[in-house]
Design a protein around this motif. Structure first.
Motif, PDB file in Angstrom:
ATOM      1  N   GLU A   1     -85.686   3.973  26.872  1.00 44.49           N
ATOM      2  CA  GLU A   1     -87.003   4.386  27.337  1.00 44.49           C
ATOM      3  C   GLU A   1     -88.103   3.929  26.384  1.00 44.49           C
ATOM      4  O   GLU A   1     -89.177   3.494  26.827  1.00 44.49           O
ATOM      5  N   ILE A   2     -87.844   4.004  25.097  1.00 42.85           N
ATOM      6  CA  ILE A   2     -88.832   3.539  24.118  1.00 42.85           C
ATOM      7  C   ILE A   2     -89.057   2.045  24.265  1.00 42.85           C
ATOM      8  O   ILE A   2     -90.195   1.559  24.311  1.00 42.85           O
ATOM      9  N   ARG A   3     -87.952   1.310  24.388  1.00 42.68           N
ATOM     10  CA  ARG A   3     -88.048  -0.152  24.508  1.00 42.68           C
ATOM     11  C   ARG A   3     -88.702  -0.550  25.828  1.00 42.68           C
ATOM     12  O   ARG A   3     -89.481  -1.514  25.891  1.00 42.68           O
TER      13      ARG A   3
ATOM     14  N   ARG B   1     -84.298  -8.140  31.387  1.00 43.79           N
ATOM     15  CA  ARG B   1     -85.109  -9.162  32.053  1.00 43.79           C
ATOM     16  C   ARG B   1     -86.493  -9.281  31.415  1.00 43.79           C
ATOM     17  O   ARG B   1     -87.039 -10.381  31.258  1.00 43.79           O
ATOM     18  N   MET B   2     -87.086  -8.154  31.051  1.00 41.49           N
ATOM     19  CA  MET B   2     -88.420  -8.180  30.461  1.00 41.49           C
ATOM     20  C   MET B   2     -88.403  -8.787  29.059  1.00 41.49           C
ATOM     21  O   MET B   2     -89.323  -9.517  28.672  1.00 41.49           O
ATOM     22  N   GLU B   3     -87.352  -8.515  28.296  1.00 40.27           N
ATOM     23  CA  GLU B   3     -87.231  -9.126  26.965  1.00 40.27           C
ATOM     24  C   GLU B   3     -87.153 -10.637  27.077  1.00 40.27           C
ATOM     25  O   GLU B   3     -87.783 -11.370  26.308  1.00 40.27           O
ATOM     26  N   ARG B   4     -86.385 -11.097  28.055  1.00 43.78           N
ATOM     27  CA  ARG B   4     -86.254 -12.541  28.258  1.00 43.78           C
ATOM     28  C   ARG B   4     -87.594 -13.160  28.656  1.00 43.78           C
ATOM     29  O   ARG B   4     -87.977 -14.218  28.168  1.00 43.78           O
TER      30      ARG B   4
ATOM     31  N   GLN C   1     -93.288  -2.990  28.634  1.00 44.45           N
ATOM     32  CA  GLN C   1     -94.364  -2.923  29.622  1.00 44.45           C
ATOM     33  C   GLN C   1     -95.679  -3.381  28.997  1.00 44.45           C
ATOM     34  O   GLN C   1     -96.439  -4.161  29.590  1.00 44.45           O
ATOM     35  N   ARG C   2     -95.952  -2.920  27.785  1.00 46.21           N
ATOM     36  CA  ARG C   2     -97.173  -3.327  27.083  1.00 46.21           C
ATOM     37  C   ARG C   2     -97.134  -4.802  26.707  1.00 46.21           C
ATOM     38  O   ARG C   2     -98.148  -5.502  26.782  1.00 46.21           O
TER      39      ARG C   2
END
Length: 499
Positions: A24-26, A218-221, A31-32
């Motif tokens: 949840e933190i990540r 997916r967002m990290e990528r 998102q930011r």
């Protein structure tokens, strides 16, 4: 595929809490980060009836800043959606850069409930991902027994019984058949840029953890790729050594002479008619158009008229003679200027989809989506890979319009360079017309040859049998206005004779 999945995977509450604390933190951090890098995200939730799509969406968004996302529940089409092309309801809801839009059911609904092809869906997704959008697709899976149990539980509760339909029960009885249908869909629409993630949804803790884990991955990528592109952009490189041979051949699509002596070079601009003949034919054609416009509304025939042309080519005059004959409640003239900040934050076609008329109405575009392959190409506002792929994207969009029953006519108002100069100078000398001429018009004129090549390529690559380009000989304004009126009247008469 689906038949081999173990839908009964579970997760202990202690394990779930430990994993979710970090996830949840990540998730919030990413998102930011996606907002900072202007990455738009579309999240699709599909699945079997009663598989828990709403529950999973609600669990997912608890970790997010509510200012950065929006949820769309897309059930049965509304009246204004039915009266437009199928993808209108989705294209108008795609996220702008840096935002996340979550779809409870999506464009896939049309594949298994309507006549929408898998190719149309793949074209839609490819267009978005090539423009930088991240698409994450979840399919929630439960067993036949679990589905039946959930449907019965919902039906017994007076507050939720409305959610269970006869079709839901029928789908449960034909569970295996439905599974084969979904299985085929997932296999055919699973792509590298928009892959499916099947979620074993019997255990809600396991399902929620898998969904958020997938989003984080997916967002990290996506963020890493954005950071890599930014670093490459910031690196100063020496100018590449010019290759005289490649320059002579022309390496840019359409920059060589392959489109010279093309469409525009063969246009006879000497065509003209007398003032008396013009007035007579205009009166007759406008009378017919007035009647046809009413019939068009009654028969629910939608029309799109697209006007492009040289500066001072006569677009405004031609449009004015059309609208003089029609009820203003049944048409809209859409003047297209440079995109504003909100429009720039979306896919370039988004602002045009917003203006697509409903059945029985007409939209008249004064400049169009073809700006991507004209001014944006020539002035460098679009990169080569962006305007190069725009031809197929535009063809696909117009094909959707035609398949939805639209009449699509595209006019290029053509004048020669000397006539343009004469009109520019006339505007400068006439006080009430001076607002029509700007320094940008003169600057664009200096690039006449480049624009002519781009126009030739545009017409060759995007004129189709059902959405043709009509080149209008515009040195004579009288001739041009009559040709436009006549073309529209003939197209309406032809269509209305068959409906």
């Amino acid at each position: 595929m689906l038949g081999q999945i173990d839908v009964n995977k579970t997760m202990q509450k202690k394990t779930y809490d430990k994993k979710m604390e970090q996830l949840e933190i990540r998730f919030g951090e990413l998102q930011r980060a996606c907002k900072e890098h202007n990455i738009p995200i579309a999240v699709v939730f599909e699945g079997l009836d009663a598989s828990g799509k709403g529950t999973m969406i609600n669990r997912m968004i608890q970790s997010l800043d509510p200012r950065g996302f929006k949820v769309f529940t897309l059930g049965r089409e509304k009246e204004d959606e039915v009266m437009r092309p199928y993808f209108w309801r989705f294209f108008t809801k795609i996220p702008e850069q840096g935002r996340m839009h979550i779809f409870d059911q999506s464009w896939y609904k049309g594949v298994y409930e309507k006549d929408i092809s898998e190719k149309e869906v793949l074209d839609f997704e490819q267009m978005l991902t090539e423009d930088g959008m991240m698409i994450v697709k979840f399919f929630l899976m439960i067993s036949k027994e679990e589905q039946k149990k959930r449907l019965e539980r919902l039906e017994k509760n007076s507050e939720t019984s409305w959610r269970v339909t006869g079709q839901d029960k029928e789908n449960n009885r034909n569970y295996e058949k439905c599974l084969r249908k979904y299985d085929k869909l997932l296999v055919h629409t699973d792509t590298a840029n928009a892959p499916w993630t099947v979620v074993e949804a019997t255990d809600k803790l396991y399902a929620a953890c898998k969904i958020i884990s997938t989003m984080v991955e997916r967002m990290e990528r996506a963020v890493k790729e954005a950071e890599k592109r930014q670093k490459e952009k910031n690196v100063k490189r020496e100018d590449p050594v010019e290759n005289p041979e490649s320059e002579e051949k022309g390496t840019e699509s359409g920059s060589a002479d392959s489109f010279r002596n093309g469409v525009l070079q063969g246009i006879d601009l000497s065509k003209t008619i007398s003032r008396d003949e013009y007035k007579k034919r205009k009166k007759e054609l406008q009378k017919r158009l007035s009647v046809l416009h009413n019939k068009m509304y009654l028969k629910r025939v939608p029309v799109i008229l697209a006007f492009e042309g040289w500066d001072a080519g006569g677009k405004g005059g031609a449009i004015k003679r059309l609208t003089q004959a029609m009820d203003p409640r049944g048409y809209e003239v859409v003047p297209v200027a440079a995109p504003n900040d909100i429009e720039k934050a979306h896919h370039y076609l988004w602002r045009f989809w917003e203006k697509i008329p409903k059945a029985g109405h007409m939209a008249i575009f004064d400049r169009t989506w073809y700006g991507r392959v004209l001014v944006e190409r020539i002035e460098g506002f679009a990169k080569e890979d962006e305007w190069s792929r725009a031809y197929s994207e535009i063809n696909n969009m117009e094909e959707q319009f035609v398949n939805a029953g639209y009449i699509v006519l595209k006019f290029w108002l053509h004048i020669d360079k000397d006539e343009q100069k004469r009109r520019f100078e006339e505007r400068e000398k006439t006080p009430e017309k001076q607002w029509k001429i700007t320094e940008e018009d003169w600057r664009n004129r200096a690039k006449w040859d480049e624009y002519e090549k781009a126009v030739d390529e545009m017409i060759v690559r995007t004129s189709t049998a059902d959405a043709p380009w009509i080149v209008v000989e515009g040195n004579s304004k009288y001739h041009a206005r009559i040709k436009v009126l006549e073309t529209v009247v003939n197209a309406l008469e032809k269509r209305l004779s068959t409906v």
